[in-house]
Design a protein around this motif. Structure first.
Motif, PDB file in Angstrom:
ATOM      1  N   HIS A  22      32.851  37.559  34.960  1.00 34.68           N
ATOM      2  CA  HIS A  22      32.077  37.728  36.200  1.00 34.68           C
ATOM      3  C   HIS A  22      32.307  39.126  36.748  1.00 34.68           C
ATOM      4  CE1 HIS A  22      30.183  35.908  39.946  1.00 34.68           C
ATOM      5  NE2 HIS A  22      30.688  37.043  40.426  1.00 34.68           N
ATOM      6  N   HIS A  24      29.946  42.527  38.542  1.00 38.20           N
ATOM      7  CA  HIS A  24      28.645  43.062  38.982  1.00 38.20           C
ATOM      8  C   HIS A  24      28.520  44.497  38.495  1.00 38.20           C
ATOM      9  CE1 HIS A  24      27.945  39.725  41.948  1.00 38.20           C
ATOM     10  NE2 HIS A  24      29.266  39.668  41.884  1.00 38.20           N
ATOM     11  N   GLU A 101      24.799  35.415  39.668  1.00 39.93           N
ATOM     12  CA  GLU A 101      25.634  34.547  40.473  1.00 39.93           C
ATOM     13  C   GLU A 101      24.742  33.602  41.275  1.00 39.93           C
ATOM     14  OE1 GLU A 101      28.635  36.777  42.496  1.00 39.93           O
ATOM     15  OE2 GLU A 101      29.400  35.048  43.592  1.00 39.93           O
ATOM     16  N   HIS A 165      33.468  30.420  39.617  1.00 35.68           N
ATOM     17  CA  HIS A 165      34.009  31.758  39.761  1.00 35.68           C
ATOM     18  C   HIS A 165      34.801  31.828  41.065  1.00 35.68           C
ATOM     19  CE1 HIS A 165      33.249  35.509  41.972  1.00 35.68           C
ATOM     20  NE2 HIS A 165      32.285  34.898  42.599  1.00 35.68           N
ATOM     21  N   ASP A 213      35.343  40.234  39.079  1.00 38.50           N
ATOM     22  CA  ASP A 213      34.451  40.272  40.247  1.00 38.50           C
ATOM     23  C   ASP A 213      34.314  41.688  40.789  1.00 38.50           C
ATOM     24  OD1 ASP A 213      32.536  39.227  41.899  1.00 38.50           O
ATOM     25  OD2 ASP A 213      33.927  38.423  43.378  1.00 38.50           O
TER      26      ASP A 213
HETATM   27 MN    MN Z   1      30.581  37.925  42.517  1.00 37.81          MN
END
Ligand code: MN
Length: 269
Positions: A22, A24, A101, A165, A213
């Motif tokens: 996970h 971005h 997400e 997550h 994350d």
């Molecule tokens: Mn996230």
């Protein structure tokens, strides 16, 4: 017909690898360099997105890579303004095996959209279940029970897989999630807290994955990046009192099993 995969036919031992389940990538100023970094280090990276429109560019840039895959997202924190984009989500869903997400956020700042979030998350689950074989990266801030109820009702275990997550629910909720077949992607913020450490001890080791994350978490003053999953793996190893290499190998194995891959090919798209 696709060419047979030569790697799958050999009996060579499977290689361990790093997993960032996970991240971005598109929210870093140097998006392209970040993709390249995951490629260089062979970090299996799930590039989650916050809106269906962002997914398209992620998909374009990651499709030619070996180790990075884009996930189609509609983040609960943007549902207040972007609920209508669920129709774009549904249109794009056939293009990818990865969804995220998505989920629910009941924290005060986003609570006004909670009912809409539930309606949209239900549609995400139904569409993903209907398609089959999807892997979902799910946000559940202050809403673990509600997320699990919706997963139970609208996303049967044989229709795909949920990765929770940054799970911060209660231990009873974590147990329920395990019964529903969920995986957990664990990050450094979880391991900074006693509640997170306790969770790691009760989750079956074969359901644990690593995540950063990024860029939302920091290492010192800079945002974390996929290579920083090394720190997460070390921290899990410390909590479980196990050698780091064992944790690293197990996470790679878990990821392989999650993808139902049996070869060194990183992602079966
Ligand atoms: Mn996230």
């Amino acid at each position: 017909m696709p060419a047979p995969d030569p790697v799958a036919k050999t009996a060579a031992p499977l290689e361990p690898f790093l997993v960032d389940a996970h991240c971005h990538l598109d929210l870093y100023p140097n998006f392209l360099e970040m993709i390249q970094e995951s490629e260089t280090h062979a970090i299996r990276t799930l590039a989650v997105t916050t809106t269906p429109l962002a997914f398209q560019r992620n998909q374009e840039l990651t499709a030619p890579t070996q180790y990075v895959r884009a996930a189609l997202g509609i983040h609960p924190q943007v549902i207040g303004e972007r609920a209508a984009e669920i129709s774009i989500f549904e249109k794009l869903l056939p293009l990818t095996r990865y969804v995220g997400e998505v989920g629910l956020d009941a924290s005060p700042r986003f609570y006004s959209s909670f009912q809409t979030q539930e309606r949209i998350f239900q549609r995400v689950l139904e569409a993903s279940a209907e398609a089959g074989g999807k892997i979902l990266s799910v946000h559940s801030v202050r809403a673990a029970s509600r997320v699990l109820k919706l997963v139970e009702k609208f996303f049967p275990e044989d229709r795909g897989t949920v990765i929770l997550h940054w799970f911060t629910g209660a231990q009873s909720e974590a147990k329920r999630a395990v019964e529903l077949g969920c995986f957990f992607s664990v990050n450094s913020a979880m391991l900074d807290r006693d509640t997170g450490k306790q969770l790691i001890r009760i989750i079956p080791p074969d359901r644990v994955l690593s995540e950063t994350d990024g860029p939302f978490l920091l290492k010192g003053k800079r945002p974390v990046r996929p290579l920083d999953v090394c720190d997460v793996i070390c921290a899990i190893a410390t909590v479980l009192n196990e050698p780091t290499i064992d944790v690293r190998n197990r996470i790679a194995q878990n990821f392989r099993r999650l993808l139902k891959g049996n070869s060194n090919r990183p992602f079966e798209v």
